[in-house]
Write an enzyme that holds these catalytic residues in place. Sequence first.
Site, short mmCIF file in Angstrom:
data_model
loop_
_atom_site.label_atom_id
_atom_site.label_comp_id
_atom_site.label_asym_id
_atom_site.label_seq_id
_atom_site.Cartn_x
_atom_site.Cartn_y
_atom_site.Cartn_z
NE ARG A 57 32.28 -47.32 -50.70
CZ ARG A 57 33.33 -46.88 -51.40
NH1 ARG A 57 34.09 -47.72 -52.07
NH2 ARG A 57 33.63 -45.59 -51.44
CG PHE A 100 35.67 -47.27 -60.04
CD1 PHE A 100 34.89 -46.99 -58.93
CD2 PHE A 100 35.91 -46.28 -60.96
CE1 PHE A 100 34.36 -45.71 -58.74
CE2 PHE A 100 35.39 -45.01 -60.79
CZ PHE A 100 34.62 -44.72 -59.67
CG ASP A 118 42.54 -49.34 -59.83
OD1 ASP A 118 42.89 -48.81 -58.76
OD2 ASP A 118 41.64 -48.84 -60.54
CE1 TYR A 161 39.82 -40.25 -55.26
CE2 TYR A 161 41.34 -39.18 -56.77
CZ TYR A 161 40.29 -40.04 -56.56
OH TYR A 161 39.71 -40.71 -57.60
CE LYS A 162 39.58 -44.33 -54.22
NZ LYS A 162 38.35 -43.53 -54.27
#
Length: 398
Positions: free
Chosen positions: A369, A126, A195, A220-221
């Site tokens: 996605r 990312f 990560d 938050y995922k």
Amino acid sequence: MSDLQERAKALDSADELAPLRDLFVLDDTVYLDGNSLGALPRHVPARLQEVLTREWGELRIRSWDESGWWTAPERIGDRIAPIVGAAAGQIVVGDSTSVNVFKAVVAASRLAPEGRDEILVDAHTFPTDGYIAGSAARMTGHRIVPVAPADVLDALGPRTAAVLLNHVDFRTGRLHDLPGLTAAVHAAGAVAVWDLCHSAGALPVGLDEHGVDLAVGCTYKYLNGGPGSPAYLYVAERHQAVFDSPLPGWTSHADPFAMTPGYAPAEGAVRGRVGTPDILSMLALEASLDVWDGVGVQAVRAKSLALTDFFLECVEAYAPEGRVTSLTPAAHGERGSQVALRCEDAEAVMSALIARGVVGDLRRPDVLRFGFTPLYVGFADAERAARVLAEILTGPSA
């Protein structure tokens, strides 16, 4: 009703995690973007109302002690710990993922043996991880070496200080070999930083079991903590006494309220704290974690694989040949909890999907996605998403 629809119905009926869906605020939309923002657990608004009206509105400053605000970063860290395979006392919650990546990479370079000046970074990471690692390298006099996870073994050497890798690739959903790569990093005398943003809450991580040194992740995922909810930092117990944070804040001081000019670090993972905790979002996260009570990560992983298998099967059955290609590995040991499909007109297709009640997301220029959150996504959702996708791809504007 088609055979695949019948199978989806049967699979949902047999799903032991299906009752968890009722714990979330959901509508008729097929929500496959939990790998960007998880759904809202139903009880969280009431908990936040209590925080606002009583803890802040009535108790005010007293809530730092009486409502447990001050200890929230460690307390919530201990609730996340079993989800990522860590014992208590090794995770502190606070700040953003980016800030925690900075802490971890700089601290890792300081943990490494003398004379090592290279930081290996996932070349497909990312973007922010790469930006932060590059800045950390400049500040510490190290050199960044971008490397694909598949090439890490060849890139490791006597100059390697630390390695920053993603457990799951955010574009393709590829799961990388955390146990094997961590062991290889250690064999080379370096420090492993992971990560976990796209793996924690979707599959077993095993931080303690596999000897990870440092790790970071967002909440938050798959942990459903809410937009911008605070991230977390894992510091293995064996490193805590010498963990040297590049951001020594007052709340990580051994005696924070002494307000002395000299810094003396606290013991344990508390060293990962920096400033005043962001209490409102932190307590929303704490409430969100209630949905994990009694839920085993292995069961979540089993459903995740079954969901993504079924979705890929439905896509293959429904979609016109050649219109989409899966970038997500077929092998279970190489797959996270999302499916990435390459599609020539991906942006228009995703817009059409959302308009028809199937919410995924896009990675430009050509990747669709679909994130599968096993706590609230079902097999009928997977079948419907594939069917609507196929209808769009075969439509007059396709």
